[in-house]
Design a protein around this motif. Sequence first.
Motif, PDB file in Angstrom:
ATOM      1  N   ALA A   1       0.882  -1.146   0.199  1.00  0.00           N
ATOM      2  CA  ALA A   1       0.110   0.024   0.041  1.00  0.00           C
ATOM      3  C   ALA A   1       1.208   1.149  -0.087  1.00  0.00           C
ATOM      4  CB  ALA A   1      -0.815  -0.096   1.323  1.00  0.00           C
TER       5      ALA A   1
ATOM      6  N   LEU B   1      -2.918   0.244  -4.124  1.00  0.00           N
ATOM      7  CA  LEU B   1      -2.992  -0.823  -3.585  1.00  0.00           C
ATOM      8  C   LEU B   1      -2.307  -1.927  -4.540  1.00  0.00           C
ATOM      9  CD1 LEU B   1      -6.205  -1.057  -1.565  1.00  0.00           C
ATOM     10  CD2 LEU B   1      -4.217  -1.083  -0.380  1.00  0.00           C
TER      11      LEU B   1
ATOM     12  N   VAL C   1      -9.251  -1.491   4.040  1.00  0.00           N
ATOM     13  CA  VAL C   1      -8.366  -0.573   4.257  1.00  0.00           C
ATOM     14  C   VAL C   1      -9.010   0.508   5.349  1.00  0.00           C
ATOM     15  CG1 VAL C   1      -6.824   1.198   3.390  1.00  0.00           C
ATOM     16  CG2 VAL C   1      -6.954  -0.713   2.054  1.00  0.00           C
TER      17      VAL C   1
ATOM     18  N   ALA D   1      -7.549   2.764  -2.779  1.00  0.00           N
ATOM     19  CA  ALA D   1      -8.560   3.132  -1.829  1.00  0.00           C
ATOM     20  C   ALA D   1      -8.484   4.640  -1.649  1.00  0.00           C
ATOM     21  CB  ALA D   1      -7.808   2.445  -0.694  1.00  0.00           C
TER      22      ALA D   1
ATOM     23  N   CYS E   1      -9.600   7.502   1.024  1.00  0.00           N
ATOM     24  CA  CYS E   1      -9.807   7.886   2.139  1.00  0.00           C
ATOM     25  C   CYS E   1     -10.533   9.292   2.505  1.00  0.00           C
ATOM     26  CB  CYS E   1      -8.799   7.974   3.362  1.00  0.00           C
ATOM     27  SG  CYS E   1      -7.736   6.227   3.226  1.00  0.00           S
TER      28      CYS E   1
ATOM     29  N   ILE F   1      -2.749   3.985   9.140  1.00  0.00           N
ATOM     30  CA  ILE F   1      -3.327   3.317   8.063  1.00  0.00           C
ATOM     31  C   ILE F   1      -3.464   1.772   8.529  1.00  0.00           C
ATOM     32  CG2 ILE F   1      -3.177   2.264   5.634  1.00  0.00           C
ATOM     33  CD1 ILE F   1      -1.468   5.358   6.105  1.00  0.00           C
TER      34      ILE F   1
ATOM     35  N   LEU G   1      -4.728  -2.262   7.568  1.00  0.00           N
ATOM     36  CA  LEU G   1      -5.299  -3.024   6.390  1.00  0.00           C
ATOM     37  C   LEU G   1      -5.525  -4.276   7.364  1.00  0.00           C
ATOM     38  CD1 LEU G   1      -2.570  -1.623   4.640  1.00  0.00           C
ATOM     39  CD2 LEU G   1      -4.093  -2.846   3.204  1.00  0.00           C
TER      40      LEU G   1
ATOM     41  N   VAL H   1       3.360  -0.942   3.987  1.00  0.00           N
ATOM     42  CA  VAL H   1       3.107   0.215   3.907  1.00  0.00           C
ATOM     43  C   VAL H   1       3.888   1.341   3.498  1.00  0.00           C
ATOM     44  CG1 VAL H   1       1.406   2.202   4.636  1.00  0.00           C
ATOM     45  CG2 VAL H   1       0.724  -0.353   5.455  1.00  0.00           C
TER      46      VAL H   1
ATOM     47  N   GLU I   1      -5.337  -8.088  11.535  1.00  0.00           N
ATOM     48  CA  GLU I   1      -5.390  -6.664  11.069  1.00  0.00           C
ATOM     49  C   GLU I   1      -4.017  -6.094  11.495  1.00  0.00           C
ATOM     50  OE1 GLU I   1      -8.809  -4.234  11.722  1.00  0.00           O
ATOM     51  OE2 GLU I   1      -7.635  -2.581  12.250  1.00  0.00           O
TER      52      GLU I   1
END
Lengths: 215, 417
Positions: free
Chosen positions: A37, A46, A91, A122, A124, A131, A133, A151, A168
């Motif tokens: 990401a 992504l 995300v 993605a 936001c 962030i 994921l 990331v 996560e």
Amino acid sequence: MTNGRHVLSLLALSTILVAAFPRVASAHKASDAFVSASVDGAEIALRWDVSLRDLDIAIGLDGDGDGAITWNEVVARDADIHAFVDGRLEVRGDGAPCPASLTRSGTASRSDGGYLVFRGTAICAQAPARIALASTFLFDDDPQHRAIVTVTRAGKSETRILDAIHREGEVSFADYPRDGAHARRVAFAFALWAVFAASMLGLTFVTLRERRTSP
Amino acid sequence: MTLRWTTLRAASFVVFLTATVSAIGTWIGASRIPRAPDLPPVTVPASGGDVVDILPPGSSDPSLARARELKKALRKSPADARLAVELAEVDLGLARRTGEPRFVGQAEAALRAFGTMADPPLPVLLARATLRQNLHDFDAALMDLGAVLVKDPKNAQAWLTRAVVQTVRGEYDAAAASCDHLFGLVPARVATTCAANVDSLRGRAAPAYEALARAVESDPAASPAERAWIGTSLAEIAHRAGDDRASEAHWAAARDADPSDVYVLGSWADLLLDTGRPAEARTLLRDREAVDALLLRSALGARALGSPDASSLEAALRARFDASRLRGDTVHRREESRFELAFGDPARAKALARANWDVQKEPADMRVLLEAALRTGDPGAAEPVLRFVEATGFEDPVIRALVARLRSPASDAGGSP
């Protein structure tokens, strides 16, 4: 020995042998998926690499059963592949969902075989400092699966390994320069400081020499 | 006065230069941001017929279709222990034949519903023990097997699996006791294979070989899988007794019984590499390089031969170990140690071999630690293995030779001070 007993002992034996072989000794690494990401402001680019072998085990890609997966065989199962992977990667920026749609964009070759690559963006609501994921891909089918998430933001990369229990991973960029423009401002400030520091150094040098040469 | 002005001019030039260079440097550094991490390039195949992945041999096995059916059925009735155990067994069989560890994970998923159960049914406990053995979680495997044997002291499969796990951990007396329980429960050749294998590790290789050869002669193996298993034991015991010619004949027989068996191919290749026949080792392993353990032997063979592909095999192997490390795997330490010893950093090889020794104590585990200790000139690092060999009377000629080199005062242990 009666026929019945013979059959029974053979059955018992086959079960025993399956279990007893000390043989699956670390043949190669188990299943991984790779998520990368790249954060730029409120947009996160992504890339998600999913092992073709995982897809084959799950839904069967090798249509003709010849042990080789062709691109045609992948394309033919497009709908099933999407049904299997869609919605499995989420995300979040600063806790709020950043909707993303991923599309199949080709294949990539990694050390342990071929991967199907999905890409997308993605979005936001605002440029996030944190962030997260989350993956729900494959963990229920294979608890040995890992999602390796990287990331990247403003040149800094951090990696999180997600597994069946920790699904996560969060990366916080609060301490980092926010983006390229911010980094250039920092560079300008540093350049000014460098000029000042070098001038001071030069002046000190000159003064010292003057003192030494004057009686 | 003139001198002073020259100095001042030189100083201001230095100031200007420093400031300019640092400003430019920082600016360039900042413009390079953000930089994406290195990723393999994405390609869109030019033609639909392009092959995008080769599956490991055995992947089109009919049991894969069976596994998918069972998985579907289990999803509908997740509490059905019989379905779960059958699926786990099918998956573990696939893992063994294909060398694909993904199937071990699939087996784990099949049994997951029973994972937290305090008192699962016997077949679930047994399947879970085998699974845990495959994941190198030996403590947990022994616990499950103990629980099975408390309920069912005549469970042959539990005794046999327990003997295998105890052997891997180097607990030979306990393993021999487990094998003893098998006599009378299973055909004599199976019990004898179990016992002979343990005996051959305790300094009694020659009589163990005799006993096993006799048992198989009067009562031949019933299935190809069993032939491969007994053949493996005969080959390993013959090697420990110092008869590599007999060992090779048994490896060949085991391979013919089950051509896909990864363990057989790797061990036979080791014998070929040790006896200076790298070309034959490479021929044996052709097309099986998807399996790391076999790629390692191929790379060793290629290097011994000075083949042009030696460096690409080495790079491929390094990439695989890097990928394993990234995901946090530790079950490859023996292979990785051997790799580092041959191609990389002997100190790292030693650390890996030492950590590996705490978990498993098979002859190959002894060997990597002994070799790493020799290479780094650190005989002390091999002390646990030296003590182990002493205590068990282990007689494998390769291990014995390494032990002798480490023990001799004029050892070539890297010329340590």
